[in-house]
Design an enzyme around this catalytic site. Sequence first.
Site, PDB file in Angstrom:
ATOM      1  N   PHE A   1      47.446  34.417  41.972  1.00 51.11           N
ATOM      2  CA  PHE A   1      48.396  35.174  41.173  1.00 51.11           C
ATOM      3  C   PHE A   1      49.775  34.548  41.405  1.00 51.11           C
ATOM      4  O   PHE A   1      50.122  34.237  42.545  1.00 51.11           O
ATOM      5  CB  PHE A   1      48.398  36.639  41.613  1.00 51.11           C
ATOM      6  CG  PHE A   1      49.219  37.537  40.738  1.00 51.11           C
ATOM      7  CD1 PHE A   1      48.747  37.929  39.494  1.00 51.11           C
ATOM      8  CD2 PHE A   1      50.460  37.985  41.146  1.00 51.11           C
ATOM      9  CE1 PHE A   1      49.506  38.746  38.674  1.00 51.11           C
ATOM     10  CE2 PHE A   1      51.223  38.806  40.332  1.00 51.11           C
ATOM     11  CZ  PHE A   1      50.754  39.196  39.086  1.00 51.11           C
TER      12      PHE A   1
ATOM     13  N   ASP B   1      44.727  37.764  50.380  1.00 53.70           N
ATOM     14  CA  ASP B   1      45.230  38.745  49.423  1.00 53.70           C
ATOM     15  C   ASP B   1      44.018  39.498  48.875  1.00 53.70           C
ATOM     16  O   ASP B   1      43.143  38.915  48.236  1.00 53.70           O
ATOM     17  CB  ASP B   1      45.982  38.024  48.293  1.00 53.70           C
ATOM     18  CG  ASP B   1      46.595  38.977  47.273  1.00 53.70           C
ATOM     19  OD1 ASP B   1      46.023  40.061  47.051  1.00 53.70           O
ATOM     20  OD2 ASP B   1      47.628  38.626  46.681  1.00 53.70           O
TER      21      ASP B   1
ATOM     22  N   TYR C   1      47.336  50.233  43.909  1.00 59.97           N
ATOM     23  CA  TYR C   1      47.351  50.882  42.591  1.00 59.97           C
ATOM     24  C   TYR C   1      46.211  50.433  41.685  1.00 59.97           C
ATOM     25  O   TYR C   1      46.101  50.888  40.560  1.00 59.97           O
ATOM     26  CB  TYR C   1      48.686  50.660  41.877  1.00 59.97           C
ATOM     27  CG  TYR C   1      49.211  49.240  41.878  1.00 59.97           C
ATOM     28  CD1 TYR C   1      48.694  48.283  41.018  1.00 59.97           C
ATOM     29  CD2 TYR C   1      50.244  48.871  42.732  1.00 59.97           C
ATOM     30  CE1 TYR C   1      49.165  46.994  41.020  1.00 59.97           C
ATOM     31  CE2 TYR C   1      50.739  47.573  42.738  1.00 59.97           C
ATOM     32  CZ  TYR C   1      50.196  46.642  41.890  1.00 59.97           C
ATOM     33  OH  TYR C   1      50.673  45.355  41.904  1.00 59.97           O
ATOM     34  N   LYS C   2      45.330  49.551  42.174  1.00 59.33           N
ATOM     35  CA  LYS C   2      44.185  49.118  41.368  1.00 59.33           C
ATOM     36  C   LYS C   2      42.983  49.984  41.721  1.00 59.33           C
ATOM     37  O   LYS C   2      42.934  51.160  41.356  1.00 59.33           O
ATOM     38  CB  LYS C   2      43.931  47.628  41.592  1.00 59.33           C
ATOM     39  CG  LYS C   2      45.117  46.734  41.198  1.00 59.33           C
ATOM     40  CD  LYS C   2      44.794  45.272  41.415  1.00 59.33           C
ATOM     41  CE  LYS C   2      46.012  44.365  41.253  1.00 59.33           C
ATOM     42  NZ  LYS C   2      46.571  44.373  39.890  1.00 59.33           N
TER      43      LYS C   2
ATOM     44  N   ARG D   1      39.918  40.698  29.608  1.00 57.51           N
ATOM     45  CA  ARG D   1      39.564  41.069  30.980  1.00 57.51           C
ATOM     46  C   ARG D   1      39.176  42.549  31.029  1.00 57.51           C
ATOM     47  O   ARG D   1      39.925  43.414  30.568  1.00 57.51           O
ATOM     48  CB  ARG D   1      40.746  40.791  31.914  1.00 57.51           C
ATOM     49  CG  ARG D   1      40.384  40.723  33.374  1.00 57.51           C
ATOM     50  CD  ARG D   1      41.577  40.338  34.221  1.00 57.51           C
ATOM     51  NE  ARG D   1      42.593  41.390  34.211  1.00 57.51           N
ATOM     52  CZ  ARG D   1      43.485  41.579  35.180  1.00 57.51           C
ATOM     53  NH1 ARG D   1      43.493  40.772  36.222  1.00 57.51           N
ATOM     54  NH2 ARG D   1      44.379  42.539  35.104  1.00 57.51           N
TER      55      ARG D   1
END
Length: 394
Positions: free
Chosen positions: A126, A195, A220-221, A369
């Site tokens: 990312f 990560d 938050y995922k 996605r």
Amino acid sequence: MSEPALEAAKLDAADELAPLRSRFVLDDVIYLDGNSLGALPANVPDRVADVVRRQWGELRIRSWEESGWWTAPERIGDRIAPLVGAAAGQIVVGDSTSVNVFKALVAAVRMAGEDRTEILVDATTFPTDGYIAESAARLTGRTLRAVTPAQVPGELSGRTAAVLLNHVDYRAGRLHDLPGLTAAIHAAGALAVWDLCHSAGALEVGLDEHGVDLAVGCTYKYLNGGPGSPAYLYVRRELQPRFDSPLPGWNSHTDPFGMSPSYTPAPGALRGRVGTPDILSMLALEAALDVWDEVSVAAVRAKSLALTDFFLRCVRAYTEPGRVESVTPERHEERGSQVALRCDDAGEVMKRLIARGVVGDFRHPDVLRFGFTPLYVTFAETERAARILGEELA
């Protein structure tokens, strides 16, 4: 009813995690974007209202002690720990993923020693992780090289100080070999920084089992902590006495209220704290973690693989050959909890899907996605999403 729809009904009837769906605020939308923002756990609004009205509104400053505000970062860290395979006392919650990547990577380089002059970073990472790694290299006077995870074993050397890797690729959903790569990094005398943003809450991680040195992740995922909820930092217990944070703040001081002009770090994972905790979002996260009570991560992983397997079968059944291409690995040991499909007009296709109540997301230039959160996504929704996708692609 079509054959895939019949199969979906059977799979839902046998799903041991199906009752968990009632713990979330959901509607008729097929929500396949939990890998960007998890759905709202139903218990969070009342808990947050209590934090605002009673803890803040009535108790005010007393809540730092009486409501447990001060100890929230490590208390909530201990609740996240079993979800990533860590014992208590090694995770502290606070700051953003980016800030924690910076703390972890700089600290790793400092622990590696002055003769270790190079940092390796995941070339498929990312973007923010790459930006942070570049800054950390400048700050510590090291060189930075970007390599793919598959290239890491062959690129390690006596110069390597630390390696920053993503457990799951955010675009393709590829799961990287955390045990094998960590072992290779250690064999070279370097430190491994992982990560976990796209794996925590979706699959088993095994931080302690595999000897990971440092790890970071967002909440938050798949952990459903809410937009902008605080991230976390894992520091392996054996490394904690040597963890030298590049961001020493008063909250990580051994005597924070002593207001000493000199810094003495607190023991343990508390060294990862920096400034005053973001109490409102942190306590919303704590409430959100209630949905994990008595939930097996192994069962979550099993359903994740079943959902993504089923989605790929349905896509093949409902779309013309060659119209879309899956860039997510077929092999379970290489797959996270999402499916990424490549098609030429992906951006417009996703807009049409969202208009029809199928919410995924688009990644430039040509990727659709779809994230599958096993706690609340059903097989019936999965079949319907694939069917609507096929109709839009026809």
